[in-house]
Design a protein around this motif. Structure first.
Motif, PDB file in Angstrom:
ATOM      1  N   VAL A 160       0.802  -1.223   0.000  1.00 15.18           N
ATOM      2  CA  VAL A 160       0.000   0.000   0.000  1.00 15.18           C
ATOM      3  C   VAL A 160       0.833   1.271   0.000  1.00 15.18           C
ATOM      4  CG1 VAL A 160      -2.003  -1.077   1.068  1.00 15.18           C
ATOM      5  CG2 VAL A 160      -0.189  -0.165   2.511  1.00 15.18           C
ATOM      6  N   HIS A 190      -3.253  -2.292   4.471  1.00 10.99           N
ATOM      7  CA  HIS A 190      -4.407  -2.147   3.582  1.00 10.99           C
ATOM      8  C   HIS A 190      -4.909  -0.719   3.693  1.00 10.99           C
ATOM      9  CE1 HIS A 190      -7.863  -3.469   1.187  1.00 10.99           C
ATOM     10  NE2 HIS A 190      -8.595  -2.702   1.967  1.00 10.99           N
ATOM     11  N   LEU A 234     -12.721  -2.704   3.985  1.00 11.09           N
ATOM     12  CA  LEU A 234     -12.526  -4.150   3.848  1.00 11.09           C
ATOM     13  C   LEU A 234     -13.884  -4.829   3.881  1.00 11.09           C
ATOM     14  CD1 LEU A 234      -9.416  -4.914   6.100  1.00 11.09           C
ATOM     15  CD2 LEU A 234      -9.634  -5.451   3.673  1.00 11.09           C
ATOM     16  N   PHE A 289      -6.251  -9.389   2.927  1.00 14.54           N
ATOM     17  CA  PHE A 289      -5.374  -8.300   3.324  1.00 14.54           C
ATOM     18  C   PHE A 289      -4.213  -8.883   4.118  1.00 14.54           C
ATOM     19  CE2 PHE A 289      -8.371  -8.791   6.748  1.00 14.54           C
ATOM     20  CZ  PHE A 289      -7.622  -8.631   7.899  1.00 14.54           C
TER      21      PHE A 289
END
Length: 397
Positions: free
Chosen positions: A80, A143, A147, A153
């Motif tokens: 990320v 992440h 979600l 993740f």
């Protein structure tokens, strides 16, 4: 009567435009002190978001106040974001201050850190404090954005450990709300100097089973630290528990990328009564492919008249790609047969799915596919008959 300046009416709009035009600010630099084997040894860790140059960090204030070891700089890339990390060994002198000063990092400043009190061997302190553990655990979720159930993740655990640790043992993360699997191999970063801790990084791939706010208990590390008198002390540590929020998933399949394709075998030249194998392939990244079924793909559109379809098996596989991306691939096979020759048009397939990157519902489409079925000629029938008769004669003989 109260008069209002028209410029005041435009002020809120001007402030709003300024806020919208201002780019998002990155997180400020972070600094942390880790204890070494000796009471005077410390490891200064400095992290900054993005890729930085080595000359951006000015360590001149440290050189005037501490004995500084070899400075190590590394670039850490995650799924990320990326960050730059400096490891600076420090040895306190008799004239050293009790605070690590703030350092210039480009246009920013690192925070000043006070040196924690440590018990020295053979000495007494006026206010004894608990000995600082040489083990440090840090847990985080790699992440960005919401979600959903089934969406994979990464849970990453970093451990700062002495290099001479004996009988190390690390358990698994604990939570009934997630499916947990080990991801990749451990990464070990050697200590920056003698008596300083090294860094161990371990990753797990998690998928939530249901929406809600779920606690994720950190793995526990246990080991024994050798002492100078030949004995060893047992040590145990655990990182803070993280609470992961899982949103309610939409009705459509959730993924970061989804493609749908098909293949016909044979693509042409099929005759009446001969099966045409149709293979549908779905490739999904960043989602849970186990929730997909064939009826949801084909939809209610019927096949053309004089054509029938029967299942011919299915298979699926999943594997990890670079940076922990979970790739899921599933195939369905159908045997299509026609009872009359002619040109057929297989109906189009449309699969709606929710794109987690854009936050919108998108569609994977297969256009209508033409399929031509040839008639069986009398010559082929006559040619086929004697072959069977000859085979029977051979078997009888």
């Amino acid at each position: 009567m109260v008069k209002i300046n028209p410029l005041l009416c435009l002020l809120p709009c001007w402030l709003l435009l300024c806020l919208l035009s201002t780019p998002a600010l990155a997180a400020p630099p972070r600094a942390e002190l880790l204890p070494g084997a000796d009471s005077r040894d410390w490891l200064l860790i400095i992290e900054a978001d993005g890729e930085r140059q080595s000359n951006e960090l000015v360590i001149a204030p440290l050189l005037r106040q501490f004995a500084v070891g070899k400075v190590t700089m590394s670039l850490v890339t995650t799924p990320v974001h990326s960050l730059t990390r400096w490891q600076i060994p420090l040895h306190t002198l008799d004239a050293s201050p009790e605070v690590v000063p703030s350092l210039s990092l480009g246009q920013e400043q690192t925070p000043a850190l006070p040196l924690p009190l440590r018990r020295q061997a053979g000495t007494l302190v006026a206010q004894p404090s608990q000995a600082i553990s040489p083990i440090e655990l840090q847990a985080r979720v790699l992440h960005q954005g919401p979600l959903y159930p089934g969406q994979p993740f990464i849970y990453q655990l970093s451990l700062w450990l002495p290099a001479n640790m004996e009988a190390p043992n690390l358990t698994e993360p604990a939570s009934d709300a997630f499916t947990i699997r080990r991801l990749g191999e451990d990464q070990w970063q050697a200590p920056a100097g003698s008596g300083l801790p090294g860094r161990l990084t371990r990753n797990w791939l998690l998928q939530a089973r249901e929406p809600g706010l779920h606690p994720l208990v950190s793995p526990r590390f246990q080991g024994r630290l050798p002492q100078d008198n030949g004995t060893s002390d047992p040590l145990s540590a655990r990182a803070d528990t993280l609470f992961v929020k899982i949103d309610l998933a939409p009705q459509q399949p959730v993924a970061s990328q989804l493609t749908l394709s098909q293949q016909l075998s044979p693509a042409s030249g099929a005759r009446v009564g001969e099966p045409v194998i149709r293979t549908l392939t779905l490739v999904m990244e960043g989602g849970d492919g186990n929730r997909l079924t064939l009826p949801k793909l084909t939809g209610p559109s019927p096949l053309p008249a004089a054509m029938a379809a029967r299942p011919d098996g299915e298979q699926q596989q999943e594997r990890f790609l670079a940076k922990g991306v979970l790739r899921f691939e599933r195939q369905w096979r159908q045997a299509l047969t026609a009872t009359a020759p002619g040109d057929y048009l297989l109906p189009a397939i449309t699969l709606p799915w929710f794109n987690t990157r854009s936050g919108r519902i998108e569609y994977a489409r297969l256009p209508a596919t033409p399929l031509r079925i040839e008639a069986v000629t009398p010559t082929q029938e006559a040619f086929t008959g004697p072959n069977h008769e000859s085979l029977y004669l051979v078997i009888w003989a």
